[in-house]
Scaffold this motif. Structure first.
Motif, short mmCIF file in Angstrom:
data_model
loop_
_atom_site.label_atom_id
_atom_site.label_comp_id
_atom_site.label_asym_id
_atom_site.label_seq_id
_atom_site.Cartn_x
_atom_site.Cartn_y
_atom_site.Cartn_z
N GLU A 33 29.93 43.76 38.99
CA GLU A 33 30.74 44.44 37.98
C GLU A 33 31.74 43.47 37.35
O GLU A 33 31.95 43.50 36.13
CB GLU A 33 31.46 45.64 38.60
CG GLU A 33 30.51 46.77 38.94
CD GLU A 33 31.18 47.90 39.71
OE1 GLU A 33 32.40 47.81 39.97
OE2 GLU A 33 30.47 48.86 40.04
N TYR A 34 32.35 42.62 38.17
CA TYR A 34 33.30 41.63 37.66
C TYR A 34 32.60 40.69 36.68
O TYR A 34 33.08 40.45 35.57
CB TYR A 34 33.91 40.84 38.82
CG TYR A 34 34.71 39.65 38.37
CD1 TYR A 34 36.01 39.80 37.91
CD2 TYR A 34 34.16 38.37 38.40
CE1 TYR A 34 36.74 38.71 37.48
CE2 TYR A 34 34.89 37.28 37.97
CZ TYR A 34 36.18 37.45 37.52
OH TYR A 34 36.89 36.37 37.09
N ARG A 79 40.25 36.34 35.16
CA ARG A 79 39.92 35.13 35.93
C ARG A 79 41.02 34.77 36.91
O ARG A 79 40.75 34.31 38.02
CB ARG A 79 39.63 33.98 34.98
CG ARG A 79 38.31 34.18 34.24
CD ARG A 79 38.01 33.07 33.27
NE ARG A 79 36.70 33.29 32.66
CZ ARG A 79 36.43 33.06 31.42
NH1 ARG A 79 37.34 32.57 30.60
NH2 ARG A 79 35.21 33.28 30.95
N THR A 80 42.29 34.99 36.52
CA THR A 80 43.42 34.72 37.40
C THR A 80 43.43 35.71 38.57
O THR A 80 43.66 35.32 39.71
CB THR A 80 44.75 34.82 36.63
OG1 THR A 80 44.71 33.89 35.55
CG2 THR A 80 45.93 34.51 37.53
N GLU A 81 43.14 36.99 38.27
CA GLU A 81 43.11 38.01 39.33
C GLU A 81 42.02 37.70 40.34
O GLU A 81 42.19 37.90 41.53
CB GLU A 81 42.87 39.39 38.73
CG GLU A 81 44.04 39.96 37.97
CD GLU A 81 43.70 41.24 37.25
OE1 GLU A 81 42.54 41.72 37.34
OE2 GLU A 81 44.60 41.78 36.57
N GLU A 82 40.88 37.22 39.88
CA GLU A 82 39.76 36.92 40.77
C GLU A 82 40.11 35.76 41.71
O GLU A 82 39.71 35.74 42.87
CB GLU A 82 38.51 36.56 39.97
CG GLU A 82 37.29 36.26 40.80
CD GLU A 82 36.80 37.41 41.65
OE1 GLU A 82 36.06 37.17 42.60
OE2 GLU A 82 37.15 38.57 41.35
N GLN A 83 40.86 34.79 41.21
CA GLN A 83 41.23 33.64 42.03
C GLN A 83 42.30 34.00 43.06
O GLN A 83 42.40 33.35 44.08
CB GLN A 83 41.72 32.49 41.15
CG GLN A 83 40.63 31.91 40.29
CD GLN A 83 41.16 30.88 39.32
OE1 GLN A 83 42.36 30.62 39.27
NE2 GLN A 83 40.28 30.30 38.54
N ALA A 84 43.08 35.02 42.78
CA ALA A 84 44.17 35.40 43.69
C ALA A 84 43.67 36.10 44.92
O ALA A 84 42.61 36.45 45.17
CB ALA A 84 45.15 36.32 42.95
#
Length: 84
Positions: A33-34, A79-84
């Motif tokens: 989904e992401y 993209r920032t949320e995924e890395q966090a």
């Protein structure tokens, strides 16, 4: 060329993940989904840039530039949320 639709409509149109197997884990489904959401936003940004290249009305060009900027901000946020 007039671009119709909202980000949500692009999500519905382009973000449909391909089912590779029926028994996906929640993590696999979340990843699909992401990735689909990222792809939909990238497609929207590309379509907006194409429209901007062919637009002649200055007001419409400003509108498209704002939409492109917001789409790019949303991509960066995801993209920032995924890395966090």
């Amino acid at each position: 060329m007039v671009l119709g639709g909202t980000t949500a409509e692009y999500d519905r149109k382009f973000a449909t993940p391909v089912v590779t197997h029926i028994n996906q884990t929640d993590e696999e489904q979340s990843a699909l989904e992401y990735n689909a959401h990222i792809e939909a936003l990238e497609t929207l940004a590309t379509d907006l840039r194409n429209c901007l290249e062919h637009a002649t009305d200055e007001k419409y060009k400003r509108y498209l530039a704002v939409k492109i900027d917001r789409t790019n901000q949303r991509l960066a946020q995801l993209r920032t949320e995924e890395q966090a």
